[in-house]
Scaffold this motif. Sequence first.
Motif, PDB file in Angstrom:
ATOM      1  N   THR A 195     -31.704 -41.676   0.370  1.00 24.81           N
ATOM      2  CA  THR A 195     -31.376 -42.391  -0.861  1.00 24.81           C
ATOM      3  C   THR A 195     -32.633 -42.623  -1.703  1.00 24.81           C
ATOM      4  O   THR A 195     -32.659 -42.331  -2.904  1.00 24.81           O
ATOM      5  CB  THR A 195     -30.715 -43.742  -0.543  1.00 24.81           C
ATOM      6  OG1 THR A 195     -29.578 -43.497   0.275  1.00 24.81           O
ATOM      7  CG2 THR A 195     -30.284 -44.449  -1.814  1.00 24.81           C
TER       8      THR A 195
ATOM      9  N   ARG B 252     -23.714 -42.150   3.878  1.00 30.26           N
ATOM     10  CA  ARG B 252     -23.595 -41.360   2.661  1.00 30.26           C
ATOM     11  C   ARG B 252     -24.299 -40.010   2.817  1.00 30.26           C
ATOM     12  O   ARG B 252     -23.775 -38.974   2.408  1.00 30.26           O
ATOM     13  CB  ARG B 252     -24.179 -42.131   1.483  1.00 30.26           C
ATOM     14  CG  ARG B 252     -24.064 -41.384   0.193  1.00 30.26           C
ATOM     15  CD  ARG B 252     -23.845 -42.254  -0.997  1.00 30.26           C
ATOM     16  NE  ARG B 252     -24.845 -43.306  -1.127  1.00 30.26           N
ATOM     17  CZ  ARG B 252     -24.883 -44.150  -2.155  1.00 30.26           C
ATOM     18  NH1 ARG B 252     -23.987 -44.060  -3.101  1.00 30.26           N
ATOM     19  NH2 ARG B 252     -25.795 -45.088  -2.221  1.00 30.26           N
TER      20      ARG B 252
ATOM     21  N   HIS C 225     -23.754 -38.384  -6.889  1.00 31.96           N
ATOM     22  CA  HIS C 225     -23.334 -39.218  -5.765  1.00 31.96           C
ATOM     23  C   HIS C 225     -24.051 -40.545  -5.609  1.00 31.96           C
ATOM     24  O   HIS C 225     -23.657 -41.362  -4.797  1.00 31.96           O
ATOM     25  CB  HIS C 225     -23.483 -38.435  -4.459  1.00 31.96           C
ATOM     26  CG  HIS C 225     -22.396 -37.431  -4.263  1.00 31.96           C
ATOM     27  ND1 HIS C 225     -22.435 -36.188  -4.832  1.00 31.96           N
ATOM     28  CD2 HIS C 225     -21.222 -37.493  -3.602  1.00 31.96           C
ATOM     29  CE1 HIS C 225     -21.344 -35.531  -4.512  1.00 31.96           C
ATOM     30  NE2 HIS C 225     -20.595 -36.286  -3.781  1.00 31.96           N
ATOM     31  N   TYR C 226     -25.137 -40.781  -6.318  1.00 33.06           N
ATOM     32  CA  TYR C 226     -25.873 -42.021  -6.091  1.00 33.06           C
ATOM     33  C   TYR C 226     -25.848 -42.969  -7.283  1.00 33.06           C
ATOM     34  O   TYR C 226     -25.719 -44.175  -7.112  1.00 33.06           O
ATOM     35  CB  TYR C 226     -27.327 -41.715  -5.715  1.00 33.06           C
ATOM     36  CG  TYR C 226     -27.460 -41.211  -4.294  1.00 33.06           C
ATOM     37  CD1 TYR C 226     -27.701 -42.098  -3.245  1.00 33.06           C
ATOM     38  CD2 TYR C 226     -27.342 -39.868  -3.997  1.00 33.06           C
ATOM     39  CE1 TYR C 226     -27.813 -41.658  -1.937  1.00 33.06           C
ATOM     40  CE2 TYR C 226     -27.452 -39.410  -2.701  1.00 33.06           C
ATOM     41  CZ  TYR C 226     -27.683 -40.303  -1.669  1.00 33.06           C
ATOM     42  OH  TYR C 226     -27.786 -39.863  -0.385  1.00 33.06           O
ATOM     43  N   ALA C 227     -25.979 -42.412  -8.494  1.00 33.89           N
ATOM     44  CA  ALA C 227     -26.046 -43.284  -9.666  1.00 33.89           C
ATOM     45  C   ALA C 227     -24.706 -43.994  -9.856  1.00 33.89           C
ATOM     46  O   ALA C 227     -23.660 -43.470  -9.479  1.00 33.89           O
ATOM     47  CB  ALA C 227     -26.371 -42.454 -10.900  1.00 33.89           C
ATOM     48  N   PRO C 228     -24.748 -45.221 -10.409  1.00 34.77           N
ATOM     49  CA  PRO C 228     -23.496 -45.894 -10.733  1.00 34.77           C
ATOM     50  C   PRO C 228     -22.653 -45.023 -11.660  1.00 34.77           C
ATOM     51  O   PRO C 228     -23.196 -44.353 -12.546  1.00 34.77           O
ATOM     52  CB  PRO C 228     -23.965 -47.152 -11.476  1.00 34.77           C
ATOM     53  CG  PRO C 228     -25.376 -47.332 -11.099  1.00 34.77           C
ATOM     54  CD  PRO C 228     -25.918 -45.992 -10.757  1.00 34.77           C
ATOM     55  N   ARG C 229     -21.334 -44.997 -11.444  1.00 34.42           N
ATOM     56  CA  ARG C 229     -20.440 -44.115 -12.217  1.00 34.42           C
ATOM     57  C   ARG C 229     -20.686 -44.169 -13.716  1.00 34.42           C
ATOM     58  O   ARG C 229     -20.733 -43.179 -14.415  1.00 34.42           O
ATOM     59  CB  ARG C 229     -18.979 -44.478 -11.955  1.00 34.42           C
ATOM     60  CG  ARG C 229     -18.342 -43.959 -10.704  1.00 34.42           C
ATOM     61  CD  ARG C 229     -18.320 -42.471 -10.616  1.00 34.42           C
ATOM     62  NE  ARG C 229     -19.485 -41.972  -9.886  1.00 34.42           N
ATOM     63  CZ  ARG C 229     -20.097 -40.829 -10.116  1.00 34.42           C
ATOM     64  NH1 ARG C 229     -19.667 -40.046 -11.054  1.00 34.42           N
ATOM     65  NH2 ARG C 229     -21.119 -40.457  -9.422  1.00 34.42           N
ATOM     66  N   ARG C 230     -20.822 -45.391 -14.213  1.00 34.41           N
ATOM     67  CA  ARG C 230     -20.980 -45.574 -15.652  1.00 34.41           C
ATOM     68  C   ARG C 230     -22.234 -44.882 -16.194  1.00 34.41           C
ATOM     69  O   ARG C 230     -22.243 -44.372 -17.304  1.00 34.41           O
ATOM     70  CB  ARG C 230     -21.164 -47.060 -15.933  1.00 34.41           C
ATOM     71  CG  ARG C 230     -20.014 -47.736 -16.540  1.00 34.41           C
ATOM     72  CD  ARG C 230     -20.241 -49.242 -16.422  1.00 34.41           C
ATOM     73  NE  ARG C 230     -18.975 -49.952 -16.442  1.00 34.41           N
ATOM     74  CZ  ARG C 230     -18.258 -50.116 -17.539  1.00 34.41           C
ATOM     75  NH1 ARG C 230     -18.687 -49.637 -18.669  1.00 34.41           N
ATOM     76  NH2 ARG C 230     -17.116 -50.749 -17.499  1.00 34.41           N
ATOM     77  N   LEU C 231     -23.303 -44.915 -15.375  1.00 31.04           N
ATOM     78  CA  LEU C 231     -24.582 -44.385 -15.843  1.00 31.04           C
ATOM     79  C   LEU C 231     -24.689 -42.877 -15.661  1.00 31.04           C
ATOM     80  O   LEU C 231     -25.535 -42.241 -16.276  1.00 31.04           O
ATOM     81  CB  LEU C 231     -25.730 -45.048 -15.072  1.00 31.04           C
ATOM     82  CG  LEU C 231     -26.050 -46.480 -15.478  1.00 31.04           C
ATOM     83  CD1 LEU C 231     -27.185 -47.022 -14.633  1.00 31.04           C
ATOM     84  CD2 LEU C 231     -26.439 -46.516 -16.947  1.00 31.04           C
ATOM     85  N   ALA C 232     -23.827 -42.317 -14.802  1.00 29.52           N
ATOM     86  CA  ALA C 232     -24.003 -40.919 -14.420  1.00 29.52           C
ATOM     87  C   ALA C 232     -24.020 -39.996 -15.641  1.00 29.52           C
ATOM     88  O   ALA C 232     -24.879 -39.123 -15.755  1.00 29.52           O
ATOM     89  CB  ALA C 232     -22.915 -40.493 -13.452  1.00 29.52           C
TER      90      ALA C 232
END
Lengths: 355, 348
Positions: free
Chosen positions: B79, A246, A141-148
């Motif tokens: 976060t 979030r 839920h936190y990392a950028p989609r590309r990096l996940a």
Amino acid sequence: MSERMLPPDRELDPQVRSTGTTVVAGDDARLPGAPGGGLLPRTGGRSSVRRGDRVFRGLSVGAGVGLLGIIVAIGVFLVYRAIPALQADKGNFLTDQNWDPNALPPVFGIVALAFGTILSSLIALVIAFPVAIGVALFISHYAPRRLAGPLGYVIDLLAAVPSVVYGLWGIFFLNDVIKGLSAFLHDYLGFIPLFAADGIYGRSILLASVVLAIMILPIIASLSREVFLQVPAANQEAALALGATRWEMIRIAVLPFGKPGIIGATMLGLGRALGETIAVALVLSPAFIVSLRILEPGQGNTIAANIALGFGEATANGRGALIASGLVLFIITLVVNVIARAVIYRRKEFTGGTL
Amino acid sequence: MTVLTAGAPVTLRRGHLSAWVLGAVGVVVLLVTAGLFAVTPLEGTAGFVIVAAALFLAAQGVVSTVVEGRRRAIDRTVTSAVVFAFLLALVPLVSVLTYALRQGAHRFDVEFFTHSLRNIGARDAGGGAYHALIGTLQQVLITTVISVPFGLLVAVYIVEYGRGRLAAAIRFFVDVMTGIPSIVAGLFVLSFWTLGLGQGFSGFAASLALTVLMLPVVVRASEEMLKLVPDSLREASFALGVPRWKTILRIVLPTALPGIVTGVMLAIARVTGETAPVLLTAFGAASINTDPFHGPQSSLPLLVFQQAQDAQQTAVNRAWTAALTLILVVMVLNLVARLLTRRNRLER
């Protein structure tokens, strides 16, 4: 329970029936009521087809039953080998803190080992759990989609490092770090019985627990991550649309949905920690004693580590005793794993990873 | 809702913390931490980072509460905590890898890979892991040869044939079997094969123990892949009159093959690093033994374990080089497996 455990690839059946298509092999056997999901056509067919199918099906059923047989055999053979040693035991196997199965007469009991096993695993769980959940949330839920994806893979690499390497690293690197931490904990929190010490630190249960925590972290993290990713987008979007931040969204939509998965993942991690052998055998300075002093060397031992360390010098009776202790470990981990899997299976669409 | 009835002018917009304010908070926290470490008996890099992170969480929480309100403050704190958790998880990985590289480099030489430990005492320099490499190779090969067909058949049963209680039980116990401790697998083969059948220690016994560990992993991975094969392929094959077994062998398995190969490689990587079951079944040896069916054999992880128990620096150096080799093998297997998945992924 059995309904839920069916493999989900059976959508074929209704289609086949509704369209009335005739499938050559196994059509009528697929109809409800056919016993055991047999595939052989009842009506006459080419006999070579039938023989090929029968042989192949027999092989695969045999393999499946064989696998169940292995699990049963593990239990049976451990019991069989443990009994003579247990009969020779002059102490009480369940309550005696000594472990002298090679002596004459042999005196040994499981309590100190079992206590150390459970204590070190629970401490490992306490350390690993919050970090693992944080890691899982970060990736889902936190990392950028590309990096996940790549980041998830990096965490999985933690699980790929062999345990013996963690053990080696634990002795020569982590031990010094833990010594410092132990001194700090004793100086400031020494009034807690767990942190009592006489000024010697390192090679302790705490060190073993930290190593175990590192090893079970990727297991808990990757399984939790999978459940977090399965939370329906509608639930999350609904929460966000109501103005949730979030974290609030995660608290009201993600965590409740993922709870069974988290519990299951944690239990699996616990199971792994209980059974971990070599890393603990390397880092721990062992002793057969029930003690809560986790900062000091020589204040505990675990079942698995004791088997690895004691095996080389064990007499015939000593081996039997080690097998008896392995049987206890097998039962403990089996119970933990069965509970974990049962919890996970309750959520049908989540089947767990291969870790 | 209660806010609206309070009478005072209400704005729905609260303040927002900009990046430079947070940066400033960070700098202040670092300075304060440095001050703390200078004045109090606190010490150590790890301690510094942990104290700084905790202080940052607290300071950010306070500043954010004042400017943005409680809800945003909690969100920010979580976060940051989540990011810290991830970074914390990376620390051991990076530390293990760099430390192993540094320590393993001492003996990463030709002699190490071409000599055994025969007649090499703990204090002696030299010697190597040739015998252990042979052992690992043979044991893992035999394990793979047994586990892969066996595991594939179980997976085929679960996905293609399995119905009812038996299939449910097998599926469930495959998962339970993944949790069996490796040492228990070793004890099982010890009591069944080595002691029970009087076979003695051998590389093959180690393979049997490793099979117990590898089997469920292969089953799970293949099962996942077989499930991804679209039913339309099976139906098309059935419609052409192809019998079921041929459909499975010619259509289903080849379609799932790339994924299965990936799963098998990951499983191989896992058993390659197993020490405990090999210790109980192959026992370890200092000399070269190329016959996996007779006599004690060593393996790479077992060599690490046995050398690490010696307090001598020469032995420890050998342990580190063997560990580095082991890491390299396992990592390469993992990387190749992942790259394969990326290239031939069946869409769900």
